[in-house]
Write a protein that holds these residues in place. Structure first.
Motif, PDB file in Angstrom:
ATOM      1  N   ASP A   1     -43.842 -26.469 -50.334  1.00 44.41           N
ATOM      2  CA  ASP A   1     -44.828 -26.366 -51.433  1.00 44.41           C
ATOM      3  C   ASP A   1     -44.425 -25.009 -52.324  1.00 44.41           C
ATOM      4  O   ASP A   1     -45.104 -24.817 -53.347  1.00 44.41           O
ATOM      5  CB  ASP A   1     -46.266 -26.143 -50.766  1.00 44.41           C
ATOM      6  CG  ASP A   1     -46.839 -27.647 -50.207  1.00 44.41           C
ATOM      7  OD1 ASP A   1     -46.260 -28.662 -50.898  1.00 44.41           O
ATOM      8  OD2 ASP A   1     -47.556 -27.516 -49.245  1.00 44.41           O
ATOM      9  N   ARG A   2     -43.801 -24.131 -51.555  1.00 45.67           N
ATOM     10  CA  ARG A   2     -43.692 -22.808 -52.214  1.00 45.67           C
ATOM     11  C   ARG A   2     -42.370 -22.777 -52.759  1.00 45.67           C
ATOM     12  O   ARG A   2     -41.975 -21.836 -53.555  1.00 45.67           O
ATOM     13  CB  ARG A   2     -43.691 -21.742 -51.198  1.00 45.67           C
ATOM     14  CG  ARG A   2     -45.316 -21.434 -50.629  1.00 45.67           C
ATOM     15  CD  ARG A   2     -45.228 -20.517 -49.486  1.00 45.67           C
ATOM     16  NE  ARG A   2     -45.363 -21.426 -47.976  1.00 45.67           N
ATOM     17  CZ  ARG A   2     -45.152 -21.181 -46.926  1.00 45.67           C
ATOM     18  NH1 ARG A   2     -45.216 -19.872 -46.786  1.00 45.67           N
ATOM     19  NH2 ARG A   2     -45.383 -21.969 -45.881  1.00 45.67           N
ATOM     20  N   LEU A   3     -41.091 -23.603 -52.037  1.00 45.98           N
ATOM     21  CA  LEU A   3     -39.829 -23.342 -52.997  1.00 45.98           C
ATOM     22  C   LEU A   3     -39.414 -24.648 -53.776  1.00 45.98           C
ATOM     23  O   LEU A   3     -38.326 -24.646 -54.055  1.00 45.98           O
ATOM     24  CB  LEU A   3     -39.219 -23.215 -51.610  1.00 45.98           C
ATOM     25  CG  LEU A   3     -39.528 -22.116 -50.451  1.00 45.98           C
ATOM     26  CD1 LEU A   3     -38.481 -22.173 -49.342  1.00 45.98           C
ATOM     27  CD2 LEU A   3     -39.401 -20.726 -51.320  1.00 45.98           C
ATOM     28  N   SER A   4     -40.186 -25.687 -53.927  1.00 47.16           N
ATOM     29  CA  SER A   4     -39.631 -26.839 -54.732  1.00 47.16           C
ATOM     30  C   SER A   4     -39.402 -26.587 -56.197  1.00 47.16           C
ATOM     31  O   SER A   4     -38.696 -27.413 -56.580  1.00 47.16           O
ATOM     32  CB  SER A   4     -40.836 -27.875 -54.695  1.00 47.16           C
ATOM     33  OG  SER A   4     -42.147 -27.341 -55.182  1.00 47.16           O
ATOM     34  N   ASP A   5     -39.690 -25.428 -56.451  1.00 50.10           N
ATOM     35  CA  ASP A   5     -39.209 -25.079 -58.089  1.00 50.10           C
ATOM     36  C   ASP A   5     -37.706 -24.783 -57.962  1.00 50.10           C
ATOM     37  O   ASP A   5     -37.048 -25.125 -59.158  1.00 50.10           O
ATOM     38  CB  ASP A   5     -40.153 -23.924 -58.695  1.00 50.10           C
ATOM     39  CG  ASP A   5     -39.884 -22.728 -57.830  1.00 50.10           C
ATOM     40  OD1 ASP A   5     -39.770 -22.652 -56.506  1.00 50.10           O
ATOM     41  OD2 ASP A   5     -39.973 -21.428 -58.468  1.00 50.10           O
ATOM     42  N   ARG A   6     -37.107 -24.298 -56.850  1.00 53.13           N
ATOM     43  CA  ARG A   6     -35.679 -23.965 -56.892  1.00 53.13           C
ATOM     44  C   ARG A   6     -34.861 -24.942 -55.712  1.00 53.13           C
ATOM     45  O   ARG A   6     -33.856 -25.414 -56.087  1.00 53.13           O
ATOM     46  CB  ARG A   6     -35.480 -22.400 -56.300  1.00 53.13           C
ATOM     47  CG  ARG A   6     -36.013 -21.572 -57.416  1.00 53.13           C
ATOM     48  CD  ARG A   6     -35.293 -21.616 -58.509  1.00 53.13           C
ATOM     49  NE  ARG A   6     -33.874 -21.648 -58.524  1.00 53.13           N
ATOM     50  CZ  ARG A   6     -32.722 -22.631 -59.166  1.00 53.13           C
ATOM     51  NH1 ARG A   6     -33.586 -23.311 -59.816  1.00 53.13           N
ATOM     52  NH2 ARG A   6     -31.731 -22.356 -58.985  1.00 53.13           N
ATOM     53  N   LEU A   7     -35.584 -25.530 -54.808  1.00 50.91           N
ATOM     54  CA  LEU A   7     -34.978 -26.252 -53.647  1.00 50.91           C
ATOM     55  C   LEU A   7     -35.467 -27.500 -53.614  1.00 50.91           C
ATOM     56  O   LEU A   7     -36.641 -27.823 -53.752  1.00 50.91           O
ATOM     57  CB  LEU A   7     -35.155 -25.474 -52.393  1.00 50.91           C
ATOM     58  CG  LEU A   7     -34.628 -24.143 -52.170  1.00 50.91           C
ATOM     59  CD1 LEU A   7     -34.871 -23.517 -50.688  1.00 50.91           C
ATOM     60  CD2 LEU A   7     -33.191 -23.937 -52.680  1.00 50.91           C
ATOM     61  N   MET A   8     -34.643 -28.525 -53.415  1.00 53.15           N
ATOM     62  CA  MET A   8     -34.742 -29.841 -52.767  1.00 53.15           C
ATOM     63  C   MET A   8     -34.541 -30.054 -51.399  1.00 53.15           C
ATOM     64  O   MET A   8     -33.328 -30.077 -50.939  1.00 53.15           O
ATOM     65  CB  MET A   8     -33.921 -30.717 -53.666  1.00 53.15           C
ATOM     66  CG  MET A   8     -34.294 -32.325 -53.462  1.00 53.15           C
ATOM     67  SD  MET A   8     -35.809 -32.792 -54.434  1.00 53.15           S
ATOM     68  CE  MET A   8     -36.366 -34.472 -53.499  1.00 53.15           C
TER      69      MET A   8
ATOM     70  N   LYS B   1     -31.557 -27.843 -59.477  1.00 53.68           N
ATOM     71  CA  LYS B   1     -32.183 -27.599 -58.172  1.00 53.68           C
ATOM     72  C   LYS B   1     -31.161 -27.506 -57.121  1.00 53.68           C
ATOM     73  O   LYS B   1     -30.190 -28.364 -57.076  1.00 53.68           O
ATOM     74  CB  LYS B   1     -33.594 -28.391 -57.450  1.00 53.68           C
ATOM     75  CG  LYS B   1     -34.658 -28.285 -58.352  1.00 53.68           C
ATOM     76  CD  LYS B   1     -35.775 -29.056 -57.799  1.00 53.68           C
ATOM     77  CE  LYS B   1     -37.178 -28.880 -58.539  1.00 53.68           C
ATOM     78  NZ  LYS B   1     -38.335 -29.498 -57.800  1.00 53.68           N
ATOM     79  N   PHE B   2     -31.291 -26.857 -56.036  1.00 52.00           N
ATOM     80  CA  PHE B   2     -30.416 -26.732 -54.966  1.00 52.00           C
ATOM     81  C   PHE B   2     -30.738 -27.693 -53.741  1.00 52.00           C
ATOM     82  O   PHE B   2     -31.835 -27.359 -53.360  1.00 52.00           O
ATOM     83  CB  PHE B   2     -30.107 -25.205 -54.430  1.00 52.00           C
ATOM     84  CG  PHE B   2     -28.971 -24.918 -53.729  1.00 52.00           C
ATOM     85  CD1 PHE B   2     -27.495 -25.228 -54.021  1.00 52.00           C
ATOM     86  CD2 PHE B   2     -28.897 -24.806 -52.275  1.00 52.00           C
ATOM     87  CE1 PHE B   2     -26.401 -25.024 -53.216  1.00 52.00           C
ATOM     88  CE2 PHE B   2     -27.984 -24.435 -51.445  1.00 52.00           C
ATOM     89  CZ  PHE B   2     -26.743 -24.612 -52.042  1.00 52.00           C
ATOM     90  N   VAL B   3     -29.940 -28.649 -53.222  1.00 48.93           N
ATOM     91  CA  VAL B   3     -30.211 -29.443 -52.103  1.00 48.93           C
ATOM     92  C   VAL B   3     -30.187 -28.712 -50.853  1.00 48.93           C
ATOM     93  O   VAL B   3     -28.947 -28.105 -50.607  1.00 48.93           O
ATOM     94  CB  VAL B   3     -29.473 -30.669 -51.975  1.00 48.93           C
ATOM     95  CG1 VAL B   3     -29.731 -31.541 -50.982  1.00 48.93           C
ATOM     96  CG2 VAL B   3     -29.771 -31.561 -53.658  1.00 48.93           C
ATOM     97  N   VAL B   4     -31.017 -28.520 -50.037  1.00 49.21           N
ATOM     98  CA  VAL B   4     -30.935 -28.340 -48.610  1.00 49.21           C
ATOM     99  C   VAL B   4     -31.273 -29.435 -47.627  1.00 49.21           C
ATOM    100  O   VAL B   4     -32.492 -29.793 -47.420  1.00 49.21           O
ATOM    101  CB  VAL B   4     -31.812 -26.965 -48.246  1.00 49.21           C
ATOM    102  CG1 VAL B   4     -31.349 -26.547 -47.010  1.00 49.21           C
ATOM    103  CG2 VAL B   4     -31.353 -25.898 -49.365  1.00 49.21           C
TER     104      VAL B   4
END
Length: 343
Positions: free
Chosen positions: A74-81, A46-49
């Motif tokens: 809720d919509r982006l948590s599969d790719r982003l932290m 996952k990519f940290v923002v």
């Protein structure tokens, strides 16, 4: 001494007892901390923002912002932290100006540190309760972090503090990721020396006690650009900068090599809209070089409800920065979707 004692402040343990955390909040933090650790140790891709206002100046506006982040999460948590940036104390280059909610819970009124430490604890707690997201803050004053250490999931050591011994040693006793920013000179060696110090055990005085730390294996670099001796801004987010840092990491015995790129400050020359372009370049560099994809764990973005900045006092616009200019929410939302698609 030219120093006046105003009042004795409560011990962190006493403040925590007065403003305790619920079992739910404690559980949220434990889960988030474990997920973030997996990213910095390479178990998760996952990519940290780390994203939020330059300074957290108003509890309602900050919690409003963080709740909007939670909806995106809720919509982006599969790719982003997503880690909300809730910075409650601000370094000032000359010592003048707003020093953050810790000093001034009401920016247009006189400093009140007792009210400030209560305000920042309540704000961080409320943000978690309303969003389910634990946040990041800056460790500007090492001994003050004890008021928030049970709430934060990420801390940064700023460009003016990264060479300070107390910051480095305190970071070595933390169990969450601590990002060591490059100094204002932009020197990578100084930054990596700070990471080395933070990753190793130390014995020192902390809050009047003799303490020993075990070292923080999640200490890492934050690139925020620099300024040369003539005052010219020198960014350090370009491909060549990232490769050079990767090579310097390889020459040292450091655990969990990682970098977060701060896309504002001296990397953007505080041209806040440039953050969008810089994020795109960082993502391109990662995707071009598989080794950089492992090293560059995320980005740090300054963003608030309204774009730009405003002066303290007068007609105040809700959710607009009173320190450095920030991206507005519309641009932030688009950018987060773009990061999720391309990281």
């Amino acid at each position: 001494m030219a120093m006046q004692l105003n009042k004795q402040l409560p011990l962190p343990a006493d403040l925590k007892a007065e403003y305790p955390l619920s079992r739910e909040i404690t559980g949220v933090k434990a889960r988030r901390d474990a997920e973030i650790r997996d990213i910095f140790t390479g178990r998760s891709d996952k990519f940290v923002v780390i994203v939020g206002p330059c300074s957290a100046d108003n509890e309602d506006a900050v919690c409003d912002y963080v709740s909007r982040l939670a909806s995106l999460n809720d919509r982006l948590s599969d790719r982003l932290m997503l880690i909300p940036r809730i910075y409650t104390n601000k370094p000032r280059t000359t010592g003048e100006g707003y020093k953050g909610m810790l000093h001034q819970p009401e920016p247009d009124k006189a400093p009140d540190l007792l009210a400030g430490i209560i305000a920042i604890r309540r704000m961080h707690t409320r943000a978690i309760m309303e969003s389910g997201l634990t946040s990041a803050d800056e460790m500007l004053y090492p001994e003050n972090r004890s008021y928030l250490d049970d709430l934060l999931s990420y801390e940064a050591v700023g460009a003016r503090s990264v060479e300070n011994q107390q910051h480095r040693l305190t970071a070595s006793g933390m169990d969450i990721p601590v990002g060591m920013k490059n100094p204002t000179s932009g020197d990578f060696v100084v930054t990596l020396n700070s990471v080395f110090a933070a990753q190793h055990p130390h014995n020192f005085i902390y809050r009047g006690c003799d303490v020993t730390t075990g070292g923080n294996d999640l200490a890492h670099v934050i690139l925020r650009g620099g300024v040369d001796k003539y005052g010219t801004t020198i960014p350090n987010y370009h491909y060549e900068d990232l490769v050079r840092l990767m090579e310097m990491y390889g020459e040292r015995s450091l655990q969990n090599p990682a970098v977060i790129v701060d896309v504002n400050h001296s990397n953007s020359n505080k041209q806040y809209k440039e953050q969008i372009r810089i994020v795109s370049e960082v993502l391109h560099s990662r995707n071009y070089n598989p080794d950089l994809k492992k090293l560059v764990k995320g980005v740090m973005i300054e963003s608030y409800l309204e774009e730009g900045c405003q002066k303290i006092g007068g007609t105040h616009i809700y959710g607009k920065s009173i320190t450095d200019p920030c991206l507005g929410w519309a641009d932030t939302e688009k950018l987060l979707y773009k990061i999720a698609e391309n990281c």
